[in-house]
Design an enzyme around this catalytic site. Sequence first.
Site, PDB file in Angstrom:
ATOM      1  N   ASP A 232       0.843  -1.184   0.000  1.00 44.80           N
ATOM      2  CA  ASP A 232       0.000   0.000   0.000  1.00 44.80           C
ATOM      3  C   ASP A 232       0.885   1.243   0.000  1.00 44.80           C
ATOM      4  O   ASP A 232       1.647   1.467   0.946  1.00 44.80           O
ATOM      5  CB  ASP A 232      -0.915   0.016   1.224  1.00 44.80           C
ATOM      6  CG  ASP A 232      -1.844   1.223   1.221  1.00 44.80           C
ATOM      7  OD1 ASP A 232      -1.402   2.314   1.636  1.00 44.80           O
ATOM      8  OD2 ASP A 232      -2.994   1.080   0.771  1.00 44.80           O
ATOM      9  N   ASP A 357      23.880   0.950  -4.394  1.00 47.38           N
ATOM     10  CA  ASP A 357      23.824  -0.391  -3.825  1.00 47.38           C
ATOM     11  C   ASP A 357      25.166  -1.073  -4.072  1.00 47.38           C
ATOM     12  O   ASP A 357      26.014  -0.597  -4.824  1.00 47.38           O
ATOM     13  CB  ASP A 357      22.654  -1.185  -4.422  1.00 47.38           C
ATOM     14  CG  ASP A 357      22.049  -2.153  -3.408  1.00 47.38           C
ATOM     15  OD1 ASP A 357      22.784  -2.613  -2.509  1.00 47.38           O
ATOM     16  OD2 ASP A 357      20.852  -2.457  -3.516  1.00 47.38           O
TER      17      ASP A 357
END
Length: 656
Positions: A232, A357
């Site tokens: 959500d 990353d």
Amino acid sequence: MKLFSLASCAILTASFAFAQSQPPIVARTAAVLKIDGLTFKDLNHNGRLDPYEDWRKPASTRADDLVKQMTLIEKAGLMMHGTAPALSSSPEGNQGRGSGYDLERMKPLINNPKVATYITRLSLPPEVLAEENNKLQEIAEATRLGIPLTISTDPRNHFQYVLGASAQSGGFSKWPESLGFGALDDAKLMRRFGDVARQEYLAVGIQQALSPQIDLASEPRWPRSTGTFGEDPQISKRMAEAYVAGFQNGTKGLKPGSVSAVAKHWVGYGATPNGFDGHNSYGKHVVFKGKDFQKHIIPFEGAFDAKVAGIMPTYSIVDGVKLNGKPLEPVAAGYSKQLLTDLLRKRYKFDGVVVSDWLITNDCKNECVDGEKPGDKPIIRPETFGMPWGVEDLSRVERFAKAVNAGIDQFGGVSNSDLLVKAVEEKKISEERINQSARRLLIQKFQQGLFENPYADPQKAKAVVGNAEFVREGEAAQARAMVLLQNEGKILPVKPGRKIYLLNVDAAIAQKRGYQIVAKPEEADFALVRLMAPFERLHPNYFFGARHEEGDLSFKPGNADFDTLTAIAAKTPTIATIFLSRPAILTNVKDKTKALIGNFGADDEALFNVIEGKQKAKGKLPFELPSSMQAVETQSPSTPHDSKNPLYKIGYSLKY
């Protein structure tokens, strides 16, 4: 005269108040300067107070002064985020796990490539970890400019441990996985967790959290769903803001007492076809349809609202997206000027640090790119292991240049400052651009007060980390985050004293709580069973593929948990709790159990508290639970909760 007098009084008052803000100064190798009754560290050993050593000055002023004093290699070293090597007889020492730091390998890293930020993967008693981190800071203090280290970590306060995603707890308080906080949607509790973890990190000398992971878990098969807040966008946005506020000790940016947070992964990491993760060469692309991309940005807006210190781009190549009317260049986000400069810096006004990353500038060769050969057991080798998606054909120097010019400030997992220097010497990057990143990185160190005191107090670490109150709060959150999915015949709550058959539950805890443990299901009043969400190892010869939970989400014959559950449920009423690291398909489980409870990391005490009703399971599903694998295979990887006829919809829960 009156105005002059009042102004003078105000200046004197302000000066006096400022003088009272003398921060603690802790020096182990640097001399201490006494000026006007105040104390400073002589970090560059020149016998006088330089602007960067003067804690009274703004962080930006101090950073400007220090950048001017730095050599190119020192500035490039700031832009490396290395792995602190550990004492270990196994290859894991290269990945930072062991009995302590290997100081003989650390000293050259600090002194030669000038690396000033390191991830720690040590899992040691808190007081020992504090001592180990202090050893590193002492080495750094003795360098030419005395620049303190920033020590970072992957999450340590949860249950699941996967190299490259989380760290073993080492005595830290244990809370539900991030999915559990998404299930609760309680910003106050989320912020409290961040504040507790902040205190525990600082106590052992860790100043940076490589979290929160605020990707949307829109693809049910994705193995990194457990580190997210679910699928959500608005819940994830609220949790992101609260998480950052807790770690950074407020919403106005870094200050002494802050742990800098790095929100990840910018942007769209969860929209991965088949759930194949971007750590692996076979999972390098994410694919978007329609307006889904904007949904995946929404959680980051919460992090921006809390002035998050850092952003980490995704490994993935983002397909199906246009910015300013142009398709994205088919390169990983860490190389995308459109995503880092045009979208992140310009549109969203982010002015913090962008850290890549891990290992995006390394080569991916041999088993890294072709792990299907029988017998391959890849390890992380700097010369053959990396994630340079979309730029595989560039040289390593060219990769560094492209990433910096795209917007990267710091490179995760590497220490190759010499290659960054070479890129400048070859005119692939301007030194002015290097200065910009160095300044951003230094400002954050100054804001956190590391130049005055980067050291931890081992005795405080022992008292703070995993203390009784933090453990109690974490256990209560574990229980609250559970989701009650089924309660047939109102079997819950149960009362101690009854005969119980256990599977994957500690008998000693059940016995202590007053239950009679039986050896056979048919002898029990009920069974209590722990299950894991199903998974497959579809790529066992890839380094991360061998560690990732991929593939089928359904319970079916042949699955050990399912077969055992079927046998138990045929003989006694059964209560099952499932660790929902991914959205398990419970169609074949629902009719075999009287009660079903989803958990997101919970110890046995928390589990018994819930089934006895001493603590209520208040979570709501942070993602939908599909009804079949066919429904999973036909949904879009970029669209949240869109499978056909889900067994349990997102937000589902029962009460009892």
